[in-house]
Design a protein around this motif. Structure first.
Motif, PDB file in Angstrom:
ATOM      1  N   UNK A 216     -13.595 -15.385 -25.475  1.00 31.26           N
ATOM      2  CA  UNK A 216     -12.517 -15.808 -26.366  1.00 31.26           C
ATOM      3  C   UNK A 216     -13.047 -15.726 -27.899  1.00 31.26           C
ATOM      4  N   UNK A 217     -14.032 -16.471 -27.865  1.00 34.18           N
ATOM      5  CA  UNK A 217     -14.678 -16.793 -29.263  1.00 34.18           C
ATOM      6  C   UNK A 217     -15.250 -15.604 -29.788  1.00 34.18           C
ATOM      7  N   UNK A 218     -15.717 -14.753 -29.099  1.00 33.44           N
ATOM      8  CA  UNK A 218     -16.353 -13.229 -29.542  1.00 33.44           C
ATOM      9  C   UNK A 218     -15.271 -12.345 -29.780  1.00 33.44           C
ATOM     10  N   UNK A 219     -14.125 -12.352 -29.097  1.00 28.40           N
ATOM     11  CA  UNK A 219     -13.196 -11.377 -29.220  1.00 28.40           C
ATOM     12  C   UNK A 219     -12.601 -11.752 -30.739  1.00 28.40           C
ATOM     13  N   UNK A 220     -12.253 -13.298 -30.749  1.00 24.53           N
ATOM     14  CA  UNK A 220     -11.412 -13.384 -31.951  1.00 24.53           C
ATOM     15  C   UNK A 220     -12.429 -13.104 -33.291  1.00 24.53           C
ATOM     16  N   UNK A 244      -4.940  -8.165 -23.721  1.00 21.34           N
ATOM     17  CA  UNK A 244      -5.326  -6.759 -23.335  1.00 21.34           C
ATOM     18  C   UNK A 244      -6.546  -6.826 -24.426  1.00 21.34           C
ATOM     19  N   UNK A 245      -7.562  -6.399 -24.264  1.00 23.77           N
ATOM     20  CA  UNK A 245      -8.843  -6.311 -25.236  1.00 23.77           C
ATOM     21  C   UNK A 245      -8.687  -4.871 -26.367  1.00 23.77           C
ATOM     22  N   UNK A 258     -16.786  -7.533 -23.257  1.00 28.79           N
ATOM     23  CA  UNK A 258     -15.589  -8.454 -23.450  1.00 28.79           C
ATOM     24  C   UNK A 258     -14.994  -8.348 -21.909  1.00 28.79           C
ATOM     25  N   UNK A 259     -14.661  -7.360 -21.564  1.00 28.49           N
ATOM     26  CA  UNK A 259     -13.889  -7.052 -20.170  1.00 28.49           C
ATOM     27  C   UNK A 259     -14.829  -7.884 -19.044  1.00 28.49           C
ATOM     28  N   UNK A 260     -15.906  -7.883 -19.270  1.00 32.71           N
ATOM     29  CA  UNK A 260     -16.665  -8.643 -18.126  1.00 32.71           C
ATOM     30  C   UNK A 260     -16.756 -10.150 -18.394  1.00 32.71           C
ATOM     31  N   UNK A 267     -13.474 -13.842  -9.763  1.00 37.56           N
ATOM     32  CA  UNK A 267     -14.303 -13.007  -8.995  1.00 37.56           C
ATOM     33  C   UNK A 267     -15.123 -11.578  -9.580  1.00 37.56           C
ATOM     34  N   UNK A 268     -14.146 -11.133 -10.643  1.00 35.05           N
ATOM     35  CA  UNK A 268     -14.503 -10.070 -11.335  1.00 35.05           C
ATOM     36  C   UNK A 268     -15.183 -10.335 -12.520  1.00 35.05           C
TER      37      UNK A 268
END
Length: 285
Positions: A216-220, A244-245, A258-260, A267-268
Motif C-alpha cells: 500500500x505504501x509503494x502503491x500510494x 484494483x492496481x 505490487x500484484x504480488x 496464500x497468493x
C-alpha cells in the motif's frame, strides 16, 4: 549537559539535566487526550524527538508505549558493546525517570529519545525508475532485517519510514510483535489504510501483513495519491474486494511487484521480503 563518546546507535543525554532543554510540544490533539506527549528539541545543532506517556490515562496506549520500550531495551546491551546494531534503528536512548519543567505532570514517566530524521519517501515524480527502485530496496532491507531478527513491525505506514545518514530506518514500534506470537484478535491494533484483508476477518498479524502494508505504501507513493475511505467498513470493502492496481504509465514496470504484495488472498501473496527483492530486481533491471 555532556554527551560522551558513544556507539553509533546509543545517545547519552543525562536525564537529570533535561529540565534545561527547551522542549517543543508536537503532539496531535487526540494523542494528548490519551496522555501521549511528543516533543522536538535541539542540542549542539542537532535535532531530536522525545516521546513519553503519562500513567493511568489510557491502558491500550500505555501498553503500546511499554511494548516499544521493551523492543528497544533488547538492543541496549549491543549498543554498550562491540556488537553491531541493526541498521534500521535510529540512534536512541531510553530514560526511566524523565524530568522536565515543561510538563510537570509527565515528570517521573519513562521517555524515549530518537535522533531526528527525514521521511524516506519523497516525491517520486522527481526520481528516475532506478532511483525509485534503489530507495525501495533500502526500505525492503530495513524491514527484512527486522523480520530476520524475528519481529513483525505491525504498523508500517509512510510516516514510520525515515532516512538517516543514507540509511532507511523504521520508527514507532508500539505494535511490534514476535513472529508467530499468539495475540487476541479482539485487541488488534492496526491502521485500516494499511491493513491486509485477513486482518479485517480477525486473523493474526504475520510477515505477510507487513508485506501488504508495504505494498500500500509503494502503491500510494507511485500514484502520488492516498487511498480514501470514510470509515472502517469502507476500508474493509476496499481492501477485501475493491482494490484494483492501476499505475501511471511511467511506473507500469512495478505492477507485477505490487500484484504480488497486494494479493487479497494471503496464500497468493509474496511470503517474504527476499521474494519481493528478487521480483523488483528482475522486473525493473
Amino acid at each position: 549537559m555532556i554527551q560522551r563518546k558513544k556507539p553509533q546507535n546509543l545517545l547519552q543525554f543525562k536525564d537529570v539535566d533535561f529540565s534545561n532543554i527547551h522542549l517543543m510540544l508536537k503532539t496531535k490533539p487526540k494523542s494528548l487526550t490519551f496522555g501521549r506527549c511528543l516533543y522536538t528539541f535541539e542540542y549542539q545543532q542537532q535535532r531530536y524527538w522525545l516521546k513519553t506517556q503519562s500513567l493511568n490515562s489510557h491502558p491500550s496506549i500505555e501498553d503500546g508505549f511499554r511494548n516499544e520500550l521493551l523492543f528497544y531495551q533488547q538492543f541496549l546491551a549491543q549498543a554498550n558493546s562491540a556488537s553491531s546494531q541493526p541498521d534500521f534503528l535510529l540512534p536512541f536512548q531510553m530514560i526511566s525517570n524523565f524530568k522536565s519543567l515543561a510538563e510537570s505532570h509527565m515528570s517521573g514517566s519513562a521517555a524515549l529519545i530518537l535522533s531526528d530524521a527525514d521521511l524516506l519517501l519523497g516525491n517520486c515524480t522527481e526520481m528516475s525508475l532506478q532511483q525509485i527502485k534503489q530507495t525501495f530496496l533500502k526500505l525492503l532491507d530495513a524491514v527484512d532485517q527486522l523480520h530476520q531478527l524475528g519481529w513483525i513491525h505491525g504498523d508500517l505506514k509512510h510516516e514510520h519510514l525515515v532516512k538517516y545518514q543514507n540509511r532507511a530506518c523504521l520508527i514507532d514500534f508500539e505494535q511490534v510483535q514476535k513472529i508467530n506470537a499468539i495475540h487476541n484478535p479482539k485487541n488488534l491494533t492496526a491502521t485500516p489504510r494499511y491493513m491486509a484483508p485477513e486482518l479485517f476477518q480477525g486473523s493474526e498479524k504475520t510477515v505477510q501483513t507487513d508485506i501488504y502494508a508495504l505494498g500500500i505504501i509503494l502503491y500510494e507513493w507511485l500514484n502520488n495519491q492516498r487511498l480514501s475511505a470514510k470509515n472502517y467498513h469502507d476500508w474493509a470493502y476496499l481492501h477485501c474486494q475493491q482494490l484494483n492496481i492501476e499505475l501511471p504509465q511511467p511506473y507500469l514496470a512495478f505492477k507485477q511487484l505490487l500484484c504480488g504484495m497486494l494479493a487479497k488472498q494471503k496464500q497468493q501473496r509474496f511470503t517474504d521480503i527476499a521474494t519481493i527483492k528478487r521480483c523488483l530486481v528482475t522486473e525493473n533491471a
